[in-house]
Design a protein around this motif. Structure first.
Motif, PDB file in Angstrom:
ATOM      1  N   PHE A 177     -87.818 -52.951 136.018  1.00 32.53           N
ATOM      2  CA  PHE A 177     -87.467 -53.427 134.683  1.00 32.53           C
ATOM      3  C   PHE A 177     -85.955 -53.389 134.474  1.00 32.53           C
ATOM      4  N   ALA A 178     -85.315 -52.276 134.836  1.00 36.10           N
ATOM      5  CA  ALA A 178     -83.875 -52.138 134.638  1.00 36.10           C
ATOM      6  C   ALA A 178     -83.098 -53.187 135.424  1.00 36.10           C
ATOM      7  N   ARG A 179     -83.613 -53.569 136.577  1.00 35.83           N
ATOM      8  CA  ARG A 179     -82.927 -54.539 137.436  1.00 35.83           C
ATOM      9  C   ARG A 179     -83.089 -55.970 136.943  1.00 35.83           C
ATOM     10  N   HIS A 180     -84.207 -56.267 136.282  1.00 36.61           N
ATOM     11  CA  HIS A 180     -84.508 -57.651 135.916  1.00 36.61           C
ATOM     12  C   HIS A 180     -84.394 -57.950 134.425  1.00 36.61           C
ATOM     13  N   ALA A 181     -84.316 -56.939 133.585  1.00 35.01           N
ATOM     14  CA  ALA A 181     -84.260 -57.175 132.145  1.00 35.01           C
ATOM     15  C   ALA A 181     -82.885 -57.689 131.732  1.00 35.01           C
ATOM     16  N   LEU A 182     -82.879 -58.808 131.036  1.00 35.02           N
ATOM     17  CA  LEU A 182     -81.655 -59.409 130.490  1.00 35.02           C
ATOM     18  C   LEU A 182     -81.752 -59.315 128.971  1.00 35.02           C
ATOM     19  N   PRO A 183     -81.079 -58.352 128.336  1.00 33.18           N
ATOM     20  CA  PRO A 183     -81.196 -58.191 126.880  1.00 33.18           C
ATOM     21  C   PRO A 183     -80.539 -59.375 126.157  1.00 33.18           C
ATOM     22  N   ALA A 184     -81.354 -60.176 125.503  1.00 33.56           N
ATOM     23  CA  ALA A 184     -80.878 -61.386 124.843  1.00 33.56           C
ATOM     24  C   ALA A 184     -80.870 -61.200 123.332  1.00 33.56           C
ATOM     25  N   ASP A 185     -79.777 -61.578 122.708  1.00 29.65           N
ATOM     26  CA  ASP A 185     -79.627 -61.466 121.260  1.00 29.65           C
ATOM     27  C   ASP A 185     -80.472 -62.551 120.590  1.00 29.65           C
ATOM     28  N   PRO A 186     -81.469 -62.176 119.778  1.00 30.04           N
ATOM     29  CA  PRO A 186     -82.303 -63.195 119.125  1.00 30.04           C
ATOM     30  C   PRO A 186     -81.526 -64.135 118.219  1.00 30.04           C
ATOM     31  N   HIS A 209     -70.089 -69.124 128.896  1.00 26.64           N
ATOM     32  CA  HIS A 209     -70.246 -69.764 127.588  1.00 26.64           C
ATOM     33  C   HIS A 209     -69.930 -68.791 126.452  1.00 26.64           C
ATOM     34  N   ARG A 210     -69.184 -67.761 126.775  1.00 24.96           N
ATOM     35  CA  ARG A 210     -68.725 -66.755 125.810  1.00 24.96           C
ATOM     36  C   ARG A 210     -69.879 -66.048 125.102  1.00 24.96           C
ATOM     37  N   ILE A 211     -70.956 -65.808 125.849  1.00 20.13           N
ATOM     38  CA  ILE A 211     -72.076 -65.009 125.341  1.00 20.13           C
ATOM     39  C   ILE A 211     -72.082 -63.706 126.123  1.00 20.13           C
ATOM     40  N   ARG A 215     -78.876 -70.966 122.053  1.00 18.23           N
ATOM     41  CA  ARG A 215     -77.761 -71.059 123.005  1.00 18.23           C
ATOM     42  C   ARG A 215     -78.130 -70.401 124.327  1.00 18.23           C
ATOM     43  N   ILE A 216     -78.759 -69.228 124.261  1.00 19.01           N
ATOM     44  CA  ILE A 216     -79.111 -68.504 125.487  1.00 19.01           C
ATOM     45  C   ILE A 216     -80.128 -69.296 126.305  1.00 19.01           C
ATOM     46  N   ILE A 217     -81.143 -69.840 125.654  1.00 18.58           N
ATOM     47  CA  ILE A 217     -82.158 -70.623 126.364  1.00 18.58           C
ATOM     48  C   ILE A 217     -81.521 -71.829 127.032  1.00 18.58           C
ATOM     49  N   THR A 218     -80.622 -72.502 126.324  1.00 10.98           N
ATOM     50  CA  THR A 218     -79.956 -73.679 126.890  1.00 10.98           C
ATOM     51  C   THR A 218     -79.138 -73.317 128.118  1.00 10.98           C
ATOM     52  N   VAL A 219     -78.358 -72.239 128.026  1.00 15.79           N
ATOM     53  CA  VAL A 219     -77.517 -71.837 129.156  1.00 15.79           C
ATOM     54  C   VAL A 219     -78.367 -71.442 130.363  1.00 15.79           C
ATOM     55  N   LEU A 220     -79.393 -70.654 130.149  1.00 21.24           N
ATOM     56  CA  LEU A 220     -80.230 -70.219 131.265  1.00 21.24           C
ATOM     57  C   LEU A 220     -80.931 -71.404 131.922  1.00 21.24           C
ATOM     58  N   ILE A 256     -76.112 -63.124 133.701  1.00 20.39           N
ATOM     59  CA  ILE A 256     -75.041 -62.587 132.863  1.00 20.39           C
ATOM     60  C   ILE A 256     -73.768 -63.403 133.038  1.00 20.39           C
ATOM     61  N   ALA A 257     -73.453 -63.750 134.290  1.00 19.37           N
ATOM     62  CA  ALA A 257     -72.250 -64.539 134.562  1.00 19.37           C
ATOM     63  C   ALA A 257     -72.338 -65.923 133.928  1.00 19.37           C
ATOM     64  N   ALA A 258     -73.522 -66.531 133.984  1.00 23.62           N
ATOM     65  CA  ALA A 258     -73.702 -67.854 133.381  1.00 23.62           C
ATOM     66  C   ALA A 258     -73.496 -67.787 131.870  1.00 23.62           C
TER      67      ALA A 258
END
Length: 388
Positions: free
Chosen positions: A355-364, A322-324, A369-374, A316-318
C-alpha cells in the motif's frame, strides 16, 4: 482558549472537546493520561513518522499492526491473538479519512480493559456505522490543518466530560507563550503562499526554505538519527528530548494561540460543511477512475484519496509537471523505517509495504485535473498483490 471553537466541535461530535494547538500535542496529552510508561500501543505502520515519535516521547513502545492493502485501514483479524493481551492502548489512524474498524476495536479494547484512542486528523467528516469517527474512543484527536486548511489547531475530545479539567491542565503545562512574530507570520502566510503559486515560484520557494532550515524533509521520512533517538528514549516520558522530531513540519505545535489564529480558524471552521461536500464530490470522481479502490464501507469525504498506481514516483513526477504537489506520503512503513530498535514490527508487513509503495494521495479538490494528468501521462493502475 478557543472556547467558541470547542463549542462548535462539541455540537458536531456530541462529546466534550478541548482545543489544542496541534493534533500531535493532543495525542501526547492523551497518551500520558491513559497509558503508563513502558506500555505497548498498537498503531498503523503507514502513518506520519511524527506520530511514532509522539508515542516514543510518551514512554511507550509502538506495536505495528497489519493493514488492509486496499485502503490502509487496520486489519484486526490479522493481529495475532498473542499480541492483544500485552497492549496498553490502541491508536486508530483513519488514514486519509478511510475509517478504521472502530466498533470492532472498541469491543476489543473493552474486553481487555484498555483505552481506544482515535487519531481523526484525516477524518473530521468520516463516519462508521452512522457515528462520526472520533466518537468511539476514550479520547480522539482532530486536526484543523487538514480539511479546514487552517494550518494550525485541533481538538482533543473525550468520552468522559469529567476529564476535561485535568486534560486542560496537562495541555497548559506543555504550551509555550504566543509570540508576536509567530502570529504575524501566520497571518501573512496565506497571502505569501497565494503569491508564490500565482508567480509559479513553488520550486524556488521550497529551495529557499531548505537553505534556511525551514523545510526539514528531503525524503518522505525525516532522518531517524538513531543514536540521538536512543538518548532521548532514556529521558522518556518527556516531550522536550523529542522536540526536534515531533516539531517537524509544524514548529508551532505547542504554541498558545493568539487572536489572529483563533479568528481565522473560526472562519474556516464555519465553512467546514461546504468543504466536506466538495471533498465528497471529488472523492466520488477519483474512486470512479481507473486508479480508484473503493473501500468496503460507504463513501466518505476523504482528505486524500489513495489512488493505487503501478509506478507512484512516475505519477508524482507527472503531476508535478502540472504544478500539482503530492503530499502525505508514508513510505516506507514505520517498522521498516524505525526497525526493531524502536518498534515491534508487524507480523504481516507485506500489505502495508504494498500500500505504501502504490498509494498516490490525491486531493479531491483537484480531482478533475489529477484524473486528466494521470490519463494523459499513461499512468497504469497497480495490480492487486498476490492473494489480494
Amino acid at each position: 482558549m478557543g472556547e467558541a471553537l470547542e463549542a462548535r466541535m462539541r455540537d458536531r461530535l456530541g462529546r466534550e472537546c478541548l482545543y489544542v494547538p496541534s493534533c500531535r500535542l493532543g495525542l501526547y496529552v492523551a497518551l500520558r493520561h491513559w497509558c503508563r510508561p513502558g506500555g505497548r500501543v498498537l498503531m498503523s505502520p503507514v502513518n506520519d513518522d511524527v506520530i511514532l515519535f509522539v508515542v516514543l516521547a510518551a514512554g511507550l513502545r509502538p506495536v505495528q499492526a497489519p493493514l488492509d492493502w486496499r485502503d490502509g485501514s487496520l486489519d484486526t483479524a490479522a493481529v495475532p491473538a498473542s499480541v492483544w493481551p500485552g497492549l496498553s492502548a490502541v491508536i486508530t489512524t483513519n488514514l486519509y479519512g478511510n475509517p478504521d474498524p472502530a466498533p470492532e476495536l472498541r469491543a476489543r479494547c473493552d474486553a481487555l480493559g484498555i483505552p481506544l484512542l482515535e487519531d481523526a486528523a484525516h477524518a473530521i467528516g468520516s463516519r462508521v456505522d452512522g457515528r462520526p469517527v472520533g466518537s468511539y474512543g476514550d479520547a480522539s484527536v482532530f486536526s484543523l490543518s487538514k480539511h479546514t486548511a487552517a494550518k494550525t489547531g485541533g481538538f482533543l475530545t473525550v468520552a468522559d466530560p469529567a476529564l476535561r479539567r485535568p486534560l486542560a491542565e496537562a495541555r497548559d503545562d506543555l504550551l509555550v507563550p504566543s509570540r508576536l512574530s509567530s502570529e504575524l507570520a501566520y497571518s501573512l502566510r496565506p497571502y505569501a503562499e497565494a503569491g508564490v503559486r500565482g508567480l509559479r515560484l513553488v520550486r524556488a520557494a521550497r529551495a529557499v526554505m531548505r537553505l534556511l532550515g525551514m523545510e526539514e524533509r528531503e525524503e518522505i521520512r525525516m532522518p531517524l538519527r538513531a543514536d540521538e533517538l536512543k538518548q532521548a528514549l532514556a529521558a522518556a516520558p518527556a516531550l522536550r528530548p523529542f522536540n526536534s522530531w515531533v516539531r517537524v513540519d509544524m514548529h508551532d505545535y505547542r504554541i498558545a494561540p493568539g487572536r489572529a489564529r483563533l479568528r481565522r480558524t473560526g472562519r474556516l471552521l464555519d465553512r467546514l460543511d461546504d468543504r466536506l461536500d466538495a471533498h465528497l464530490d471529488g472523492t466520488r470522481r477519483l474512486l470512479a477512475s481507473p486508479w480508484g479502490a473503493p473501500g468496503p464501507g460507504p463513501l466518505q469525504p476523504l482528505f486524500r484519496v489513495p489512488l493505487l498506481v503501478a509506478d507512484r514516483d512516475a505519477a508524482i513526477a507527472a503531476l508535478a509537471r502540472h504544478r500539482i504537489t503530492t503530499g502525505y506520503l508514508y513510505d516506507p512503513p514505520l517498522d521498516d523505517y524505525a526497525s526493531e530498535l524502536f518498534t515491534d514490527v508487524s507480523p504481516s508487513p507485506e500489505p502495508a509495504r504494498w500500500f505504501a509503495r502504490h498509494a498516490l494521495p490525491a486531493d479531491p479538490l483537484k480531482a478533475d485535473r489529477i484524473i486528466t494528468v494521470l490519463r494523459e501521462s499513461g499512468v497504469r493502475p497497480a495490480k492487486a498483490p498476490h492473494g489480494g
